[in-house]
Design an enzyme around this catalytic site. Sequence first.
Site, mmCIF file in Angstrom:
data_model
loop_
_atom_site.group_PDB
_atom_site.id
_atom_site.type_symbol
_atom_site.label_atom_id
_atom_site.label_comp_id
_atom_site.label_asym_id
_atom_site.label_seq_id
_atom_site.Cartn_x
_atom_site.Cartn_y
_atom_site.Cartn_z
ATOM 1 N N ARG A 23 -0.501 -7.948 5.394
ATOM 2 C CA ARG A 23 0.158 -7.671 6.681
ATOM 3 C C ARG A 23 1.561 -8.274 6.760
ATOM 4 O O ARG A 23 2.240 -8.114 7.765
ATOM 5 C CB ARG A 23 -0.730 -8.140 7.836
ATOM 6 C CG ARG A 23 -1.175 -9.589 7.753
ATOM 7 C CD ARG A 23 -2.294 -9.891 8.729
ATOM 8 N NE ARG A 23 -2.821 -11.251 8.588
ATOM 9 C CZ ARG A 23 -3.754 -11.607 7.726
ATOM 10 N NH1 ARG A 23 -4.264 -10.718 6.886
ATOM 11 N NH2 ARG A 23 -4.190 -12.851 7.671
ATOM 12 N N LYS A 75 -17.190 -4.301 4.800
ATOM 13 C CA LYS A 75 -16.910 -3.565 3.559
ATOM 14 C C LYS A 75 -18.136 -3.582 2.656
ATOM 15 O O LYS A 75 -18.517 -2.575 2.077
ATOM 16 C CB LYS A 75 -15.750 -4.231 2.795
ATOM 17 C CG LYS A 75 -14.373 -3.974 3.358
ATOM 18 C CD LYS A 75 -13.350 -4.544 2.353
ATOM 19 C CE LYS A 75 -11.998 -4.752 2.992
ATOM 20 N NZ LYS A 75 -11.077 -5.505 2.152
HETATM 21 O O1 F6P Z 1 -9.264 -4.872 4.919
HETATM 22 C C1 F6P Z 1 -8.143 -5.604 5.220
HETATM 23 C C2 F6P Z 1 -7.156 -5.669 4.094
HETATM 24 O O2 F6P Z 1 -7.574 -6.575 3.146
HETATM 25 C C3 F6P Z 1 -5.786 -6.021 4.637
HETATM 26 O O3 F6P Z 1 -5.574 -7.371 4.766
HETATM 27 C C4 F6P Z 1 -4.881 -5.338 3.679
HETATM 28 O O4 F6P Z 1 -3.612 -5.163 4.219
HETATM 29 C C5 F6P Z 1 -5.622 -4.037 3.463
HETATM 30 O O5 F6P Z 1 -6.987 -4.405 3.457
HETATM 31 C C6 F6P Z 1 -5.279 -3.266 2.226
HETATM 32 O O6 F6P Z 1 -5.464 -4.013 1.065
HETATM 33 P P1 F6P Z 1 -4.831 -3.554 -0.311
HETATM 34 O O7 F6P Z 1 -3.352 -3.575 -0.164
HETATM 35 O O8 F6P Z 1 -5.328 -4.540 -1.313
HETATM 36 O O9 F6P Z 1 -5.318 -2.164 -0.607
#
Ligand code: F6P
Length: 554
Positions: free
Chosen positions: A277, A521
Amino acid sequence: MNDQVASLEQPSGGLGQLPVWQALKRQATTLAGTHIAELLDVPGRYAQFSRQHGDFILDFSRNRLDVGTLELLIELAEARGVPRWIEALFSGAAVNSTENRAAQHMALRSPDEASVFVDGTNLLAEISAERERMLALADAIRSGEFRGATGARIRHIVNIGIGGSDLGPVMAAAALHEYADPDLGLHFVSNVDGTQLADVLARVPAAETLFIICSKTFVTWETSLNAGAARRWFIAQLGEAAVARHFVAVSVNGPAMDSFGIAPGHRFRMWDWVGGRYSLWSPIGLAIAIAIGGENFRQLLRGAHELDEHFRSAPLGDNLPVLLALMGIWNQNHLGTTSHAILPYDGRLARFPAYLQQLEMESNGKGVTRDGQPVQWSTGVVLWGEPGSNAQHSFFQLLHQGTAQFAADFIAPVEGSSAAVDQHMVGLANMLAQAEAFARGNPADAVRAELVAQGRSPAEVERLTPHKVHPGNHASNILLMRRLDPRSLGFLIALYEQKVFVQACIWGINPFDQWGVELGKKMATAMHDKLQAAEADSTLPGIAAAIRRWSGDA
Ligand code: F6P
């Protein structure tokens, strides 16, 4: 955990027992009978409760607080070690204690000549090299120098990612639409259900399309499914050999990029010390850079860096992120607001509330302190919003006359993003009117007087008055900027990032992990196996059995 962070840790019971917290509690009781309207009428109110930095003004005069309260809030920030936490953050200490790492997203927007150390290594050389590669690709696509496998010019960019690998680019690209190349189509695919991807693939010619797979981990289920489907669609049209030219990726996961077929020159680095984020400043921002060009992207970084410098050097009482954080804590922890509305008065900021939802709620939605004890005070606020004036014609009824206790941030540029200057001024007038109406309301005696002036009978006046009263007394901040451009957007985003950090320091929580997203998840994977299993599982909940039955019918 390193020594710098260890020395800042506070005992978990600390906040509630602090004398200054207790003093704030008493202050809230003292002010309970004071309406914001009374405070607003005190001469000099705006001068006392607004601060300017460059082209930004924070007007926090419409909060239910007086000078004494502000002094106590600043004392609270000091008592919770905010200045020392800020230094710990910038100096690369392992502020993310559960993952034992630094949070160094500020390094991504630091000037090249600065030095930012993590574990004794200056990160800037690496960051700057990666940024230059990414901006070179962005500019080559814009100029037509970079072409697809057939020699066709790239006219469509499809960003595939979710959460922080989607929301930042989506939000910033929309906000900076006026700076974007109108000949380039920018598309975002995030959700798992396939509808976004289907809509995009129906519109883009494969030979003119570049896919950016954005995923820090490269194992996120939604992104893997969407990326795999896009790859199959692409191969069906241009063949596997062309994948290397049309797919680029941003990730820390080299082996996963290998198996996907991402060419070495088309990989951009992410680093462990950047949270999803907080990542739009990294190559995750590639789609933004392609849309607005390298120089504008640099301006976005400059704006964010300017905020960082202000955050690091301004006294707490003049420090915009600190003040924004303190208003939130005062309203939520002491005056009992339960949600926070983000109300931008510029349609280009339409996705800003969604962006802030992840930033604030994924960061500060924590129920235990840094040392693992349950918090005894409320933490991360429920945040939501929509651009005004649309919002006025939708949920403002509840805000004006409902029972919900909320606070709000109005955000607006004085120079609107559209050429319709007159219309934007109507929007600004609406924003000011709404902030005043939230604060002052419309009391019963004023309502009665209006009804009498309209010639209503005494019985009508009494019948209608309670329905027309607006209690007011709702807190809001106004964040005014001169214009919405790459630099001011960078400043605005970083302002909220650092606000989140300050609140986390005061609440004693870690804003940089997100364990709360893992359970769902894991359960989804198990549930998916059961839904797909050849044999029906008798332990499936009834509604899951219904999904199995009906999906069999389909
Ligand atoms: O599920 C939340 C998360 O882990 C976020 O913090 C992150 O931005 C998003 O999933 C996507 O993660 P990635 O960039 O590893 O695909």
